[in-house]
Design an enzyme around this catalytic site. Structure first.
Site, short mmCIF file in Angstrom:
data_model
loop_
_atom_site.label_atom_id
_atom_site.label_comp_id
_atom_site.label_asym_id
_atom_site.label_seq_id
_atom_site.Cartn_x
_atom_site.Cartn_y
_atom_site.Cartn_z
N ASP A 113 39.55 11.65 -19.20
CA ASP A 113 38.41 11.05 -19.90
C ASP A 113 37.16 11.13 -19.01
O ASP A 113 37.15 10.58 -17.90
CB ASP A 113 38.71 9.58 -20.23
CG ASP A 113 37.58 8.95 -21.00
OD1 ASP A 113 37.53 9.15 -22.23
OD2 ASP A 113 36.72 8.30 -20.38
N TYR A 149 28.76 9.51 -15.93
CA TYR A 149 29.54 9.19 -14.73
C TYR A 149 29.08 10.03 -13.53
O TYR A 149 29.46 9.73 -12.39
CB TYR A 149 31.05 9.40 -14.97
CG TYR A 149 31.64 8.56 -16.09
CD1 TYR A 149 30.97 7.46 -16.60
CD2 TYR A 149 32.89 8.89 -16.64
CE1 TYR A 149 31.51 6.71 -17.64
CE2 TYR A 149 33.43 8.14 -17.67
CZ TYR A 149 32.73 7.06 -18.18
OH TYR A 149 33.28 6.33 -19.20
N LYS A 176 31.40 12.30 -23.28
CA LYS A 176 30.59 11.39 -24.10
C LYS A 176 29.10 11.73 -24.03
O LYS A 176 28.59 12.05 -22.95
CB LYS A 176 30.81 9.94 -23.63
CG LYS A 176 32.27 9.58 -23.49
CD LYS A 176 32.51 8.13 -23.12
CE LYS A 176 33.96 7.93 -22.73
NZ LYS A 176 34.25 8.25 -21.31
N HIS A 207 28.54 7.64 -26.75
CA HIS A 207 28.96 6.72 -25.69
C HIS A 207 28.66 5.24 -26.02
O HIS A 207 29.49 4.37 -25.77
CB HIS A 207 28.29 7.11 -24.37
CG HIS A 207 29.01 6.65 -23.15
ND1 HIS A 207 29.02 7.34 -21.97
CD2 HIS A 207 29.77 5.56 -22.93
CE1 HIS A 207 29.75 6.70 -21.08
NE2 HIS A 207 30.21 5.61 -21.63
#
Ligand code: A2P
Length: 305
Positions: A32, A37, A66, A99
């Site tokens: 994931d 990130y 996302k 997201h």
């Protein structure tokens, strides 16, 4: 979609490469990711190495990413996904998620309220049309959302051409989200549990009382003792037993293995009933970061509760 995946939020560049290689060697087949990130390029380098070394084939791997909140315009979705694919060194994703039900112009997060775009100005259905276009272009195999309430899901389902396949939300014994789970079950939308171990957060104060970390919760630790496993394994198996998919994060080889082995833990009815009592409606990721003064987003309209 493999029920157990590896979360990569807070997996830092410099450590995520090794974690991905190790996870794939252990047997993880679901990773994931997310643009925000900040580690997709390093994860992409690990995928390339893993494919070259024959650790895994692309077709055996499920990769999620996302869409960040600064690319909610319909026409911005495909370019954002193409950048993610470039970073991940892939030519398609298995799943692409919106997201957050939050839009803004800032690249990472707004510093002023003026940078927010309300959902009245840029409705989710506009973003969703871009997601459907990405699906039709073959850039992703499925599309879904993250951090969506029943109300927002219902609205999207009523307007979408392609129904969201997945809703990824924070889910653990302190935030059990039973109504959301029921709704997703009736609509055949898979619910994915993020922060299933309660993140790395310390004990929290809730209405004056101290809520211990999930891993120190006495009900959970006693169930772990009973089954000769760890509390983290109880938490992961609890998510699986409820029919959700689950993405615990780790960059530590032993914990990666331990978390993967949770699939072998068996919880009984008594355990599930005891854990059901722990719901505290408590969010570790509570969304206050979107609610600065003047922002169109409030906790009430974010979570619809
Ligand atoms: P680490 O990456 O050093 O293993 P969540 O998935 O809820 O966000 O939780 C992730 C946090 O839990 C990270 O701090 C991670 O640290 C830690 N963690 C992951 N697996 C375990 C485990 N089996 N036991 C204890 N802590 C864990």
């Amino acid at each position: 979609m493999p029920v157990l995946g590896l979360g990569t939020w807070k997996s830092k560049p410099g450590e995520v490469y090794d974690a991905i290689i190790e996870a794939l060697k252990i047997g993880y087949r679901h990773i994931d990711c997310a643009k925000i990130y900040g580690n997709e390029a390093e994860i992409g380098a690990a995928f390339t190495a893993a494919f070259e070394q024959g650790i895994v084939q692309r077709s055996d791997l499920w990769v999620t990413s996302k869409l960040w909140c600064n690319a909610h315009e319909e026409t911005a979705v495909i370019p954002a996904l193409q950048q993610t694919l470039k970073d991940l060194c892939l030519d398609y994703l298995d799943l692409y998620l919106v997201h957050w039900p939050v839009a803004f112009t800032a690249p990472l997060a707004p510093k002023t309220a003026e940078e927010y775009i309300s959902l009245d100005e840029l409705p989710i259905i506009e973003t969703w049309k871009g997601m459907e276009a990405a699906l039709n272009a073959g850039l992703t195999r499925t599309i879904g959302v993250s951090n969506f309430s029943v109300l927002k899901l219902r609205d999207l389902v009523s307007k979408a051409k392609v129904k969201p396949a997945i809703n990824q939300v924070e889910l653990h014994p302190y935030l059990q989200q039973n109504n959301l789970l029921d709704y997703c079950n009736t609509e055949a939308i898979t619910l994915t549990a993020y922060s299933p171990l309660g993140t790395s957060a310390a004990a929290q104060k809730v209405e004056g009382a101290v809520l211990t970390t999930l891993r120190d919760n006495p009900v959970l630790t006693s169930i772990a003792t009973k089954h000769a496993c760890t509390t983290a394994q109880v938490l992961i198996q609890w998510a699986i037993a409820r029919g959700t998919t689950v993405i615990p994060k780790s960059v530590n080889p032993e914990r990666l293995k331990q978390n993967f082995d949770s699939i072998n833990v068996v919880l009984d009815t008594e355990d599930m009933m005891a854990i059901a009592q722990l719901d505290a409606h408590f969010r570790f990721v509570d969304g206050t970061f979107w609610t600065m003064e003047g922002s169109p987003y409030t906790l009430a309209n974010l979570w619809d509760e």
